[in-house]
Design a protein around this motif. Structure first.
Motif, PDB file in Angstrom:
ATOM      1  N   ALA A  63       0.847  -1.198   0.000  1.00 27.65           N
ATOM      2  CA  ALA A  63       0.000   0.000   0.000  1.00 27.65           C
ATOM      3  C   ALA A  63       0.879   1.243   0.000  1.00 27.65           C
ATOM      4  CB  ALA A  63      -0.925  -0.025   1.208  1.00 27.65           C
ATOM      5  N   ASP A  64       1.410   1.569  -1.167  1.00 23.57           N
ATOM      6  CA  ASP A  64       2.388   2.662  -1.260  1.00 23.57           C
ATOM      7  C   ASP A  64       1.809   4.020  -0.884  1.00 23.57           C
ATOM      8  OD1 ASP A  64       0.859   2.540  -3.591  1.00 23.57           O
ATOM      9  OD2 ASP A  64       2.447   3.378  -4.829  1.00 23.57           O
ATOM     10  N   GLY A  65       0.515   4.200  -0.960  1.00 17.88           N
ATOM     11  CA  GLY A  65      -0.098   5.459  -0.556  1.00 17.88           C
ATOM     12  C   GLY A  65      -0.166   5.624   0.950  1.00 17.88           C
ATOM     13  N   CYS A  66       0.178   4.589   1.685  1.00 21.30           N
ATOM     14  CA  CYS A  66       0.123   4.632   3.157  1.00 21.30           C
ATOM     15  C   CYS A  66       1.454   4.250   3.786  1.00 21.30           C
ATOM     16  CB  CYS A  66      -0.981   3.694   3.654  1.00 21.30           C
ATOM     17  SG  CYS A  66      -2.627   4.264   3.240  1.00 21.30           S
ATOM     18  N   ARG A  67       2.537   4.564   3.094  1.00 20.52           N
ATOM     19  CA  ARG A  67       3.865   4.191   3.574  1.00 20.52           C
ATOM     20  C   ARG A  67       4.420   5.119   4.640  1.00 20.52           C
ATOM     21  NH1 ARG A  67       8.058   3.784  -0.654  1.00 20.52           N
ATOM     22  NH2 ARG A  67       9.188   2.801   1.040  1.00 20.52           N
ATOM     23  N   THR A  68       3.847   6.293   4.823  1.00 16.37           N
ATOM     24  CA  THR A  68       4.350   7.228   5.828  1.00 16.37           C
ATOM     25  C   THR A  68       4.269   6.557   7.197  1.00 16.37           C
ATOM     26  OG1 THR A  68       3.604   9.096   4.528  1.00 16.37           O
ATOM     27  CG2 THR A  68       4.057   9.517   6.851  1.00 16.37           C
ATOM     28  N   ALA A  69       5.370   6.540   7.922  1.00 16.08           N
ATOM     29  CA  ALA A  69       5.446   5.789   9.176  1.00 16.08           C
ATOM     30  C   ALA A  69       4.841   6.522  10.371  1.00 16.08           C
ATOM     31  CB  ALA A  69       6.898   5.421   9.460  1.00 16.08           C
ATOM     32  N   ALA A  70       4.611   7.832  10.273  1.00 16.97           N
ATOM     33  CA  ALA A  70       4.103   8.605  11.401  1.00 16.97           C
ATOM     34  C   ALA A  70       3.101   9.646  10.909  1.00 16.97           C
ATOM     35  CB  ALA A  70       5.258   9.298  12.115  1.00 16.97           C
ATOM     36  N   LEU A  71       2.218  10.048  11.808  1.00 19.90           N
ATOM     37  CA  LEU A  71       1.283  11.120  11.479  1.00 19.90           C
ATOM     38  C   LEU A  71       1.991  12.464  11.551  1.00 19.90           C
ATOM     39  CD1 LEU A  71      -0.720   8.810  11.974  1.00 19.90           C
ATOM     40  CD2 LEU A  71      -2.232  10.478  13.008  1.00 19.90           C
ATOM     41  N   GLY A  72       1.450  13.429  10.828  1.00 21.87           N
ATOM     42  CA  GLY A  72       2.010  14.775  10.833  1.00 21.87           C
ATOM     43  C   GLY A  72       1.691  15.519  12.115  1.00 21.87           C
ATOM     44  N   ARG A  73       2.451  16.578  12.381  1.00 20.21           N
ATOM     45  CA  ARG A  73       2.252  17.336  13.619  1.00 20.21           C
ATOM     46  C   ARG A  73       0.909  18.071  13.637  1.00 20.21           C
ATOM     47  NH1 ARG A  73       2.967  22.568  12.704  1.00 20.21           N
ATOM     48  NH2 ARG A  73       4.203  23.237  10.936  1.00 20.21           N
ATOM     49  N   VAL A 109     -10.703  -2.577 -10.586  1.00 23.86           N
ATOM     50  CA  VAL A 109      -9.299  -2.669 -10.213  1.00 23.86           C
ATOM     51  C   VAL A 109      -9.027  -1.504  -9.264  1.00 23.86           C
ATOM     52  CG1 VAL A 109      -6.921  -2.600 -11.043  1.00 23.86           C
ATOM     53  CG2 VAL A 109      -8.683  -3.738 -12.414  1.00 23.86           C
ATOM     54  N   VAL A 110      -8.625  -1.827  -8.047  1.00 22.15           N
ATOM     55  CA  VAL A 110      -8.352  -0.788  -7.060  1.00 22.15           C
ATOM     56  C   VAL A 110      -6.886  -0.834  -6.657  1.00 22.15           C
ATOM     57  CG1 VAL A 110     -10.706  -0.725  -6.173  1.00 22.15           C
ATOM     58  CG2 VAL A 110      -9.046  -2.266  -5.131  1.00 22.15           C
ATOM     59  N   GLU A 111      -6.362   0.312  -6.270  1.00 24.10           N
ATOM     60  CA  GLU A 111      -4.970   0.346  -5.848  1.00 24.10           C
ATOM     61  C   GLU A 111      -4.900  -0.129  -4.394  1.00 24.10           C
ATOM     62  OE1 GLU A 111      -3.243   2.872  -3.890  1.00 24.10           O
ATOM     63  OE2 GLU A 111      -5.081   3.789  -3.226  1.00 24.10           O
ATOM     64  N   PRO A 112      -3.730  -0.589  -3.972  1.00 25.64           N
ATOM     65  CA  PRO A 112      -3.617  -1.216  -2.657  1.00 25.64           C
ATOM     66  C   PRO A 112      -4.091  -0.358  -1.480  1.00 25.64           C
ATOM     67  CG  PRO A 112      -1.659  -1.679  -3.955  1.00 25.64           C
ATOM     68  CD  PRO A 112      -2.472  -0.685  -4.736  1.00 25.64           C
ATOM     69  N   SER A 113      -3.738   0.913  -1.453  1.00 24.23           N
ATOM     70  CA  SER A 113      -4.169   1.743  -0.321  1.00 24.23           C
ATOM     71  C   SER A 113      -5.689   1.854  -0.284  1.00 24.23           C
ATOM     72  CB  SER A 113      -3.534   3.132  -0.408  1.00 24.23           C
ATOM     73  OG  SER A 113      -2.133   3.033  -0.355  1.00 24.23           O
ATOM     74  N   GLY A 114      -6.307   1.886  -1.438  1.00 26.53           N
ATOM     75  CA  GLY A 114      -7.762   1.950  -1.511  1.00 26.53           C
ATOM     76  C   GLY A 114      -8.439   0.672  -1.065  1.00 26.53           C
ATOM     77  N   ALA A 115      -7.724  -0.440  -1.129  1.00 23.57           N
ATOM     78  CA  ALA A 115      -8.286  -1.737  -0.721  1.00 23.57           C
ATOM     79  C   ALA A 115      -8.150  -1.976   0.776  1.00 23.57           C
ATOM     80  CB  ALA A 115      -7.601  -2.857  -1.496  1.00 23.57           C
ATOM     81  N   MET A 116      -7.423  -1.116   1.468  1.00 19.48           N
ATOM     82  CA  MET A 116      -7.182  -1.343   2.896  1.00 19.48           C
ATOM     83  C   MET A 116      -8.459  -1.329   3.729  1.00 19.48           C
ATOM     84  SD  MET A 116      -3.604   0.743   3.481  1.00 19.48           S
ATOM     85  CE  MET A 116      -3.791   0.717   5.259  1.00 19.48           C
ATOM     86  N   SER A 117      -9.400  -0.460   3.402  1.00 23.42           N
ATOM     87  CA  SER A 117     -10.643  -0.400   4.181  1.00 23.42           C
ATOM     88  C   SER A 117     -11.436  -1.693   4.046  1.00 23.42           C
ATOM     89  CB  SER A 117     -11.504   0.784   3.743  1.00 23.42           C
ATOM     90  OG  SER A 117     -10.842   1.989   4.049  1.00 23.42           O
ATOM     91  N   LEU A 118     -11.502  -2.229   2.831  1.00 21.06           N
ATOM     92  CA  LEU A 118     -12.192  -3.505   2.640  1.00 21.06           C
ATOM     93  C   LEU A 118     -11.453  -4.608   3.378  1.00 21.06           C
ATOM     94  CD1 LEU A 118     -14.377  -5.307   1.455  1.00 21.06           C
ATOM     95  CD2 LEU A 118     -13.016  -5.426  -0.664  1.00 21.06           C
ATOM     96  N   ALA A 119     -10.124  -4.603   3.312  1.00 21.94           N
ATOM     97  CA  ALA A 119      -9.338  -5.612   4.034  1.00 21.94           C
ATOM     98  C   ALA A 119      -9.654  -5.570   5.534  1.00 21.94           C
ATOM     99  CB  ALA A 119      -7.849  -5.385   3.787  1.00 21.94           C
ATOM    100  N   ALA A 120      -9.780  -4.377   6.078  1.00 17.61           N
ATOM    101  CA  ALA A 120     -10.104  -4.231   7.503  1.00 17.61           C
ATOM    102  C   ALA A 120     -11.509  -4.732   7.808  1.00 17.61           C
ATOM    103  CB  ALA A 120      -9.953  -2.780   7.924  1.00 17.61           C
ATOM    104  N   ALA A 121     -12.457  -4.384   6.947  1.00 11.68           N
ATOM    105  CA  ALA A 121     -13.830  -4.831   7.160  1.00 11.68           C
ATOM    106  C   ALA A 121     -13.926  -6.354   7.093  1.00 11.68           C
ATOM    107  CB  ALA A 121     -14.756  -4.191   6.120  1.00 11.68           C
ATOM    108  N   LEU A 122     -13.192  -6.963   6.199  1.00  9.82           N
ATOM    109  CA  LEU A 122     -13.195  -8.416   6.081  1.00  9.82           C
ATOM    110  C   LEU A 122     -12.549  -9.061   7.302  1.00  9.82           C
ATOM    111  CD1 LEU A 122     -12.225  -8.795   2.324  1.00  9.82           C
ATOM    112  CD2 LEU A 122     -14.468  -9.246   3.361  1.00  9.82           C
ATOM    113  N   ALA A 123     -11.586  -8.375   7.906  1.00  9.70           N
ATOM    114  CA  ALA A 123     -10.896  -8.907   9.083  1.00  9.70           C
ATOM    115  C   ALA A 123     -11.723  -8.744  10.364  1.00  9.70           C
ATOM    116  CB  ALA A 123      -9.539  -8.235   9.262  1.00  9.70           C
ATOM    117  N   ALA A 124     -12.653  -7.797  10.341  1.00 10.49           N
ATOM    118  CA  ALA A 124     -13.439  -7.494  11.549  1.00 10.49           C
ATOM    119  C   ALA A 124     -14.484  -8.558  11.843  1.00 10.49           C
ATOM    120  CB  ALA A 124     -14.118  -6.145  11.404  1.00 10.49           C
TER     121      ALA A 124
END
Length: 124
Positions: A63-73, A109-124
């Motif tokens: 998920a390259d759109g979510c690679r930032t390791a920390a939140l901004g200030r 066809v969705v990009e990986p960062s966009g699929a993260m929400s579905l991945a979470a819902a499926l895991a819940a």
């Protein structure tokens, strides 16, 4: 109203915006952050302060759109105040499965960062 919204999180800008809008329109709706496994946002939210060191390298994730390791200030205080304390980490395998499922069922066809929400819902 919706029970919950799963929102992918990287630097926190989109998650903060979704949380502000949701709180305004549907205060009872939980906004749950979805992060690449290894980010550790949940521990920081529980502690009430950022627990990551400065200048972290980007996470290694599909998920390259979510690679930032920390939140901004600027986004950290908003996310700390408005996001649900439940944070769902997802693995690259879960993201890939969500992408496959989206293609198989919706022919999208969705990009990986966009699929993260579905991945979470499926895991819940």
């Amino acid at each position: 109203p919706l029970d919950a919204i799963f929102v992918p999180i990287s630097g926190g800008g989109m998650a903060a915006g979704v949380a502000i809008a949701t709180r305004s329109l549907s205060p009872a709706t939980r906004v749950i952050a979805v992060e690449p496994a290894g980010k550790g946002l949940g521990a920081s939210l529980e502690a009430g302060r950022p627990l990551w060191p400065e200048n972290l390298p980007p996470l290694s994730t599909l998920a390259d759109g979510c690679r930032t390791a920390a939140l901004g200030r600027i986004t950290w205080p908003i996310c700390h105040e408005l996001l649900d304390r439940t944070v769902v980490p997802v693995t690259d395998a879960q993201i890939t499965e969500a992408m496959r499922l989206t293609f198989d069922l919706a022919k999208l066809v969705v990009e990986p960062s966009g699929a993260m929400s579905l991945a979470a819902a499926l895991a819940a």
